[in-house]
Structure formats: C-alpha cells, structure tokens
Design a protein around this motif. Sequence first.
Motif, PDB file in Angstrom:
ATOM      1  N   THR A  10       1.334  -1.274   0.064  1.00 51.55           N
ATOM      2  CA  THR A  10       0.065   0.430  -0.169  1.00 51.55           C
ATOM      3  C   THR A  10       0.969   1.163   0.009  1.00 51.55           C
ATOM      4  O   THR A  10       0.351   2.651  -0.981  1.00 51.55           O
ATOM      5  CB  THR A  10      -0.531  -0.218   1.445  1.00 51.55           C
ATOM      6  N   TYR A  11       2.099   1.273   0.541  1.00 48.79           N
ATOM      7  CA  TYR A  11       2.796   2.463   0.470  1.00 48.79           C
ATOM      8  C   TYR A  11       3.983   2.667   0.775  1.00 48.79           C
ATOM      9  O   TYR A  11       4.648   3.568   0.959  1.00 48.79           O
ATOM     10  CB  TYR A  11       2.451   2.507   2.096  1.00 48.79           C
ATOM     11  N   GLY A  12       4.287   1.430   0.457  1.00 45.05           N
ATOM     12  CA  GLY A  12       5.599   1.437  -0.167  1.00 45.05           C
ATOM     13  C   GLY A  12       5.972   1.371  -1.602  1.00 45.05           C
ATOM     14  O   GLY A  12       7.239   2.208  -1.687  1.00 45.05           O
ATOM     15  N   ALA A  13       5.549   1.700  -2.769  1.00 46.08           N
ATOM     16  CA  ALA A  13       5.607   1.173  -4.388  1.00 46.08           C
ATOM     17  C   ALA A  13       7.133   0.686  -5.033  1.00 46.08           C
ATOM     18  O   ALA A  13       7.487   1.338  -5.209  1.00 46.08           O
ATOM     19  CB  ALA A  13       5.925   2.809  -4.524  1.00 46.08           C
ATOM     20  N   LEU A  14       6.958  -0.386  -3.929  1.00 44.87           N
ATOM     21  CA  LEU A  14       8.194  -1.254  -4.524  1.00 44.87           C
ATOM     22  C   LEU A  14       8.287  -2.146  -5.030  1.00 44.87           C
ATOM     23  O   LEU A  14       6.696  -2.674  -5.186  1.00 44.87           O
ATOM     24  CB  LEU A  14       8.923  -1.837  -2.988  1.00 44.87           C
ATOM     25  N   ASN A  15       9.268  -2.911  -6.303  1.00 48.47           N
ATOM     26  CA  ASN A  15       9.007  -3.990  -7.291  1.00 48.47           C
ATOM     27  C   ASN A  15       8.967  -5.021  -5.704  1.00 48.47           C
ATOM     28  O   ASN A  15       9.364  -5.214  -4.958  1.00 48.47           O
ATOM     29  CB  ASN A  15       9.982  -3.943  -8.333  1.00 48.47           C
ATOM     30  N   ASN A  16       8.822  -6.528  -6.313  1.00 49.07           N
ATOM     31  CA  ASN A  16       9.657  -7.069  -5.869  1.00 49.07           C
ATOM     32  C   ASN A  16      10.566  -8.143  -5.188  1.00 49.07           C
ATOM     33  O   ASN A  16      11.112  -8.304  -3.775  1.00 49.07           O
ATOM     34  CB  ASN A  16       8.982  -8.760  -6.282  1.00 49.07           C
ATOM     35  N   ILE A  17      11.975  -7.159  -5.790  1.00 47.58           N
ATOM     36  CA  ILE A  17      12.883  -7.495  -5.106  1.00 47.58           C
ATOM     37  C   ILE A  17      13.500  -6.092  -4.491  1.00 47.58           C
ATOM     38  O   ILE A  17      14.072  -5.830  -3.918  1.00 47.58           O
ATOM     39  CB  ILE A  17      14.011  -6.758  -6.711  1.00 47.58           C
ATOM     40  N   GLU A  18      12.923  -5.387  -4.168  1.00 39.61           N
ATOM     41  CA  GLU A  18      13.003  -3.845  -3.420  1.00 39.61           C
ATOM     42  C   GLU A  18      12.420  -4.037  -2.213  1.00 39.61           C
ATOM     43  O   GLU A  18      12.872  -3.550  -1.145  1.00 39.61           O
ATOM     44  CB  GLU A  18      12.941  -2.249  -4.056  1.00 39.61           C
ATOM     45  N   LYS A  19      11.264  -5.042  -1.926  1.00 36.22           N
ATOM     46  CA  LYS A  19      10.719  -5.352  -0.937  1.00 36.22           C
ATOM     47  C   LYS A  19      11.478  -6.295   0.054  1.00 36.22           C
ATOM     48  O   LYS A  19      11.810  -5.437   1.557  1.00 36.22           O
ATOM     49  CB  LYS A  19       9.469  -6.408  -1.224  1.00 36.22           C
TER      50      LYS A  19
END
Length: 455
Positions: A10-19
């Motif tokens: 919801t709040y990260g705007a991250l791709n699967n690598i960045e999470k």
Amino acid sequence: MEKLVEALETYGALNNIEKPLLVSALLLQLKGKGSSLSNAQQNILTRSNLNIIVPALGKSPIEYFSELLSKVTCDDVISELYGGDYSFTGSDGHNLGIVLTPEHICELCCELLGLKNGDFVFEPCCGTGRFLVKAMNFVGDCVCGVELQEDLFTLSRSNILIHGGSKSKIFHGDFFSKNLYEQEFYAGFINPPYSQKVTELEFIARLLDILKVGGRAAVVVPVSTMIGKTKKDKNIKAEILKRHTLEGVITLNKNTFYGVGTVPCIAMFTAGVPHQPEHEAKFINFEDDGYEVKKHVGLVPNDTASEKRKFLLECWRCERSDFRSKFMVKSTVEPEDEWLHSFYYYNDEIPKEENFMKSLEDYLTFEANMIFHGRGYLFDRKELKPCPFCGSQNVEYQFKRGRNFCALAVCHDCLMQSGITLDGIENWTEKSAYDVLLEHWNRRSLYGGFQLEKR
C-alpha cells in the motif's frame, strides 16, 4: 507478517526485489547494524516517498514499517518475503530458476548432516541465506556462503548479520571461481538454480571437491538429476563415485516446492572418500512427509509430520530397523543406476487377505471378458495338449462352455480343414469333443481319398 506485506504493497511503491531489500535494511537498523547497509539498501531508505508523513498513518512509511517489523515473530522475515513475493509469483526469480528451499527442508538437511557446534558450513548459491541462518542454530557463527545475484547477495549478507553472524562470510561471485575460499568446510548444502547452462550434477561435483576429506554434503535437486539421462550426466556420476561416496537419496513430497512443479529429492554424500563397490547407500521414499497443501495457504504440516520426520531420522541414523522396503531400501550403486528409491525398490510385504481377494476378482473379471470376446485360449495355454491330428505344439483353440471345461486343443489349420461348427455344442467332455471333431474331419476327407488316423 500479513499486515507488513499489506503495508509494503500500500505505502511502499516497491517492486518484488526492493521489498526484501528495504525490510533487510530496516532489520539491520533495528539490530543496531546500520553501518553495514549496502548502497542499494541506503538508496531505498532515503527515498522521499518513504520518508514523508502519510496522514492516514500519522507517520512516514519507513517509521510504520519499522514499527510493524518490531512486532513480527517470524524467524526469517527476509526469506519469507522473498520466497512469497519473488520466487512463487512468476516474477524474475522464478524465471531464472531461483527456488528458495522451504524452511522445514533446511532444518531436515541440518539434522541429516549431523551438524554440531563449531562445524564450518558452506553453501554456494545461498540465495537469501535461509539454510545458513538455520545452520547457525546448530553450529554457531561458523557459516560461509557465495551468491552470484547481487540483490540476493545483499539479502543473504544482511540476513546473516541480523542473526548474529559477525564472523561468518558471504562472498559475491561465481561459485566455480578458483581461490575464492580459504576455509576448509566440514559440511556443505546446495539447492542449485534449475535450468541453467551448468547442470545440477556439475554443481554437486564442485561442492564435493571443495569440502574437506570426510566432510558431508546435503543436496536438494530435482529427481531427474539422480536419474542421469544423458551420457554427460552418467560420466559426471561416475566421476563423483570415483572421488566421493553416495550415502543415500531421499525422495521428497511432490508439493515441497508448491507452485513450481519440481519433484525434489535430497542426496547425501561424504566428500573425498571414493565410493566402494560393496558400500550400500540408503534410498528412502519420503513423499508422505506429513505436509499437505491447503487452499489459499500453501504447504503446511499436519498432525503426523513431526512423527514421520522422527521416523525418517531414526532410520537414516540406523537407530531402528522396523521399516518396510516401500519406505527404505539399501543397495550398492552404479553410475548407470537411477539413484532413487523407485529404482531399487522391491515389495517385501505379505499381501493381506482382502488384497488377495481383490486381485483375484480383478483377474476373474478380466479372464471372463477375454473369454467372452473369443480369447479364452490366452489363459490355459499351459494345460493344452498338442493338436491331436497333426501333433503341432502351436495350438490356438480350446473351448469353454459355462462351467464345463473341454480341454480340446486344436491348431488353426486342422480346425479349418475339419469344417466343424462348434457354436451351440453344450456339455462337452474331452473325449466327446475329440470324437466329434475326428468324425467331421474323416467325413470330409473321404472325398479326398484318405482317412485321418489318431496320433
């Protein structure tokens, strides 16, 4: 954990690598090891969208994530996030053949290896470091890994630091590089990437060559690796046996890597000790391991998992012998063999009465069906006599009528020449059947000027 994943979405705007990179950075900070952050982790932490106050939260996403992380009880958050969002969702990791080893398999391998405090453990292709983290519970701060993928290297290095591995080392580089390792390793573990130019057997051979003499290795690979279909595979298997000992192979639950479609096994080796021809390896069928797939949940243990695991380990350690061959067999091996339980298995169980009756019913049903379609001769060939007219052993016909059996055996040529019609004849005996056929034969042969004599 679910709340953290939802917040990242919801709040990260991250791709699967960045999470997982962000989570690993936050965990390092929570552990007071922020000085060990990589450039990639620092770049994510300083993103503006993660550090501004969100009205709905009353704080920044970074603060909110840290708060949630401090409440998570999962032992290996990084691997859980990476395994859930990267490897099993069809993203880049999956496409590259990166499949993280499930936690319960990592722990099982540690127990099969017999790890103890002070043993130095090595894992090439260490991914997020899940196995090494689990191994630290057995050996302490004595683990080493190598990872080629840069993001995975960052995750595994962070994971080891988070779990107190200040002396342990994670290398960023190619597992096949020379002079990368200075330490002698007692134990090794590998779950090599699948579908690569380098085969799984080549990974195994390289790992075994690195370990100290007498060291142990646990290898998680697809069952097809142990079959060795190609000439190259068979040659590598032969080379492995020349330098190392195969201790056994355990076939795992087909759903172990649920969602990936790989049927795995664990192969166990002793490094630096040539495999002796008389040495018997253990081959175990552990497909029924007490883990099952639940809808919307995944692979979970049921009430039998713990007991089945205990039984496996006791059989592996030769602490009990009350196992059936359908669970474990011991056998000498050859490079051409399929190193799997299914190849060496033999059925040593005495059938139960109900099994016997079921098999008998199935056979009688099949036999009746064949007789009905005119192929009853298939079942009584051992009782057939030679053709009574020409003496041929190549008899093709015998006849049954209801419960009455006529042991009449006739070759095809003699039956055709006799002109006899057998349909509708009831209650024959062997003698009357023979006499009827002989009468028909001789009646026809009168026109040919000869009589058939009984042989």
